[in-house]
Write a protein that holds these residues in place. Structure first.
Motif, short mmCIF file in Angstrom:
data_model
loop_
_atom_site.label_atom_id
_atom_site.label_comp_id
_atom_site.label_asym_id
_atom_site.label_seq_id
_atom_site.Cartn_x
_atom_site.Cartn_y
_atom_site.Cartn_z
N THR A 222 0.87 -1.18 0.00
CA THR A 222 0.00 0.00 0.00
C THR A 222 0.90 1.22 0.00
O THR A 222 1.83 1.29 0.80
CB THR A 222 -0.90 0.01 1.27
OG1 THR A 222 -1.83 -1.06 1.16
CG2 THR A 222 -1.62 1.33 1.41
N THR B 157 2.02 -4.15 3.14
CA THR B 157 0.79 -4.79 3.61
C THR B 157 -0.24 -4.68 2.49
O THR B 157 -0.21 -3.70 1.74
CB THR B 157 0.24 -4.13 4.89
OG1 THR B 157 -1.00 -4.77 5.25
CG2 THR B 157 -0.04 -2.64 4.69
N GLN C 61 -3.39 -4.38 2.98
CA GLN C 61 -4.62 -3.67 3.40
C GLN C 61 -4.40 -2.16 3.40
O GLN C 61 -3.27 -1.69 3.48
CB GLN C 61 -5.05 -4.16 4.80
CG GLN C 61 -4.13 -3.73 5.93
CD GLN C 61 -4.71 -4.13 7.29
OE1 GLN C 61 -5.64 -4.87 7.39
NE2 GLN C 61 -4.19 -3.64 8.36
N VAL D 53 -3.93 1.48 4.78
CA VAL D 53 -3.30 1.94 6.02
C VAL D 53 -3.92 3.28 6.39
O VAL D 53 -3.67 4.29 5.73
CB VAL D 53 -1.77 2.04 5.88
CG1 VAL D 53 -1.15 2.60 7.16
CG2 VAL D 53 -1.16 0.68 5.53
N SER E 37 -3.38 -0.46 11.51
CA SER E 37 -3.25 -0.99 10.13
C SER E 37 -1.82 -0.80 9.62
O SER E 37 -1.29 -1.65 8.90
CB SER E 37 -4.25 -0.33 9.18
OG SER E 37 -4.29 1.07 9.33
N SER F 289 0.33 -3.65 10.51
CA SER F 289 0.12 -4.95 9.84
C SER F 289 1.19 -5.17 8.76
O SER F 289 1.25 -6.22 8.13
CB SER F 289 -1.26 -4.98 9.19
OG SER F 289 -1.26 -4.16 8.03
N SER F 290 2.06 -4.18 8.58
CA SER F 290 3.08 -4.27 7.52
C SER F 290 4.16 -5.27 7.88
O SER F 290 4.46 -5.51 9.05
CB SER F 290 3.72 -2.89 7.30
OG SER F 290 2.75 -1.93 6.98
N ASP F 291 4.79 -5.82 6.83
CA ASP F 291 5.89 -6.78 7.01
C ASP F 291 7.19 -5.98 7.20
O ASP F 291 7.86 -5.60 6.23
CB ASP F 291 5.99 -7.67 5.75
CG ASP F 291 7.09 -8.71 5.85
OD1 ASP F 291 7.03 -9.69 5.08
OD2 ASP F 291 8.01 -8.53 6.69
N THR F 292 7.52 -5.72 8.47
CA THR F 292 8.67 -4.84 8.75
C THR F 292 10.00 -5.53 8.41
O THR F 292 10.97 -4.85 8.08
CB THR F 292 8.67 -4.42 10.23
OG1 THR F 292 8.58 -5.60 11.05
CG2 THR F 292 7.49 -3.51 10.53
N GLN G 111 9.85 1.37 8.69
CA GLN G 111 8.55 1.30 7.98
C GLN G 111 7.62 2.39 8.47
O GLN G 111 6.71 2.81 7.75
CB GLN G 111 7.94 -0.08 8.26
CG GLN G 111 6.51 -0.27 7.75
CD GLN G 111 6.43 -0.35 6.25
OE1 GLN G 111 6.45 -1.39 5.63
NE2 GLN G 111 6.34 0.81 5.58
#
Ligand code: KE4
Length: 436
Positions: free
Chosen positions: A355, A368, A370, A372, A377, A380-383, A404
């Motif tokens: 996103t 992520t 979804q 943000v 939200s 929910s990111s892939d750090t 991030q």
């Protein structure tokens, strides 16, 4: 060798080792320590225009710009010469100078909601003082902030959301007392209902709501129109002050900041970063009826040895004067859109859930799938993937924010050619970062 990078930077490694023996964590601000992306920070030798040069002789396209200030690029000749000229007359007097009124006039002309302004030396001082003023003006104790927004490290703002039921704040750093945190309510960003409920429960005790009108400290998260409406209507209805923390967005999103771009009218505004063109200048200001309560005009105390420092004033005057002449915001929007579209196309083509949030020259690529819209939200990111992408870009000469949960900043010098260079690097970096 830095375990997360393919490029050896022995001089930075040695400099970091020495710095850690002298300075906590080897840095003078945690944001620079690369803790969120692994590895070790690069030590910078110099900068020029949109470029950073580290002490190992590597060159990078700069997307942090000192975390926002360097919208004109580094070593701008007008800023440099203004500071050198001011220095020839002395560096600090502890007495008023006309330069302070000159910069104050430029700020007030740019931001109509600011009828009076007080200069300080950091964004933390600006927001801390704005909150003290709001409490002094209203005679109330409680403040509202939003999860994911950062307003500097004043005690009452280093507060995390407490148990969801009460939203009462709990300290999120040792050294912040319960007594201090208990007066800070922490709500979800973009949640108008939560704000309405908080005012219903505590309205008569709330001195102020402080908010990043476009959030940059959880990564870039724009406000919804409904959230902005609720902020203004509820504070006005309950007699609380609305404080826009524009330390990051001021002069960045428009000459008049986010409030110009969005058409908003806060009671108090905090400024920083670009205001000083890279030197330590920040400010708070707003409606005359409130600012006239600040000492010595009124009873609310606030002071600072180097507030309105002549060198910093010179840098700020040169920066705002050049911004008014250059009017870089249309080009910042055009190049920001070019970068956003290019990154989005790459992620789609490579099948990477992502996103991208952007407002003008501030943006964040969240890993992520979804939308943000708030801190939950964003988290929910892939750090871990972000960390790999960060280093893959660094090794390709692109210096991104080292978390991030930070916004990236384009400068007026980030032209189409440099955006295309960035996208070329991103294609390789995304592929490398997502390889198993
Ligand atoms: P300073 O005290 O760092 O000058 O400003 C605090 C501050 C206040 N308000 C907003 C919206 C801010 O973004 C900041 C500081 N921003 C961080 C970057 N996310 C500065 C980097 C750092 O802490 O080293």
């Amino acid at each position: 060798m830095n375990p997360v990078s393919k490029v050896d930077r022995p001089k930075s490694t040695e400099a970091f080792r020495r710095a850690k023996s002298l300075i906590p964590g080897g840095v003078n601000s945690p944001a620079r320590a690369f803790g969120a992306v692994g590895g070790e920070p690069l030590f910078i030798q110099r900068a020029e225009g949109p470029w950073l040069f580290d002490i190992d002789g590597q060159k990078y396209l700069d997307y942090i710009g000192s975390w926002g200030p360097m919208i004109l690029g580094h070593c701008h000749p007008l800023v440099q010469s203004a500071v050198v000229d001011a220095l020839s007359r002395g560096s600090s007097f502890g007495a008023p100078t006309e330069a302070e009124s000159h910069l104050a006039g430029l700020v007030i002309d740019a931001i109509p909601s600011m009828e009076r302004v007080r200069f300080v030396s950091s964004g933390t001082e600006a927001t801390m003082s704005a909150l003290r003023l709001a409490r002094g003006v209203t005679g109330r104790d409680k403040i509202i902030k939003f999860a994911g927004c950062y307003h500097g490290h004043a005690d009452s703002l280093l507060v995390a959301a407490g148990s969801a039921a009460t939203t009462l704040g709990v300290p999120n750093s040792p050294g912040v007392t319960k007594g201090c945190a208990q007066d800070t309510l922490v709500l979800p960003y973009n949640d108008s209902q939560a704000l309405e409920d908080a005012f219903k429960a505590e309205g008569s005790a709330i001195a102020a709501v402080i908010v990043e009108p476009v959030a940059g400290n959880m990564g870039l998260v724009p406000p919804s129109a409904d959230f902005r409406r609720a902020l203004r209507e509820l504070t006005r209805h309950h007699g609380a002050l609305l404080i826009y923390d524009e330390v990051m967005t001021g002069f960045r999103l428009a000459l008049g900041g986010a409030q110009e771009l969005l058409g908003d009218d806060p009671d108090i505004t905090a400024l920083g970063k670009i205001l000083g063109g890279g030197l330590p200048v920040a400010a708070y200001g707003g409606k005359r009826e409130f600012m006239e309560k600040v000492m010595p005009a009124g009873p609310v105390y606030q002071a600072g040895t180097l507030s309105g420092n002549p060198l910093a004033m010179a840098a700020g005057i040169a920066t705002l004067t050049e911004l008014r002449r250059l009017n870089p915001w249309p080009a910042l929007e055009e190049q920001g859109a070019r970068l956003e579209d290019g990154l989005r196309d790459l992620c789609v083509r490579l099948g990477i859930p992502a996103t991208i949030n952007r407002v003008g020259s501030m943006w964040t690529l969240f890993f992520t799938g979804q939308p943000v819209t708030d801190y939950a939200s964003a988290k929910s990111s892939d750090t871990a993937l972000f960390g790999r992408f960060f280093w893959a870009m660094m090794d390709r000469g692109i210096y991104l924010p080292c978390s991030q949960f930070e916004a990236a900043f384009n400068s007026a010098l980030h032209d189409a050619a440099l955006i295309d260079l960035t996208l070329k690097a991103a294609e390789g970096a995304l592929a490398e970062a997502t390889r198993g």
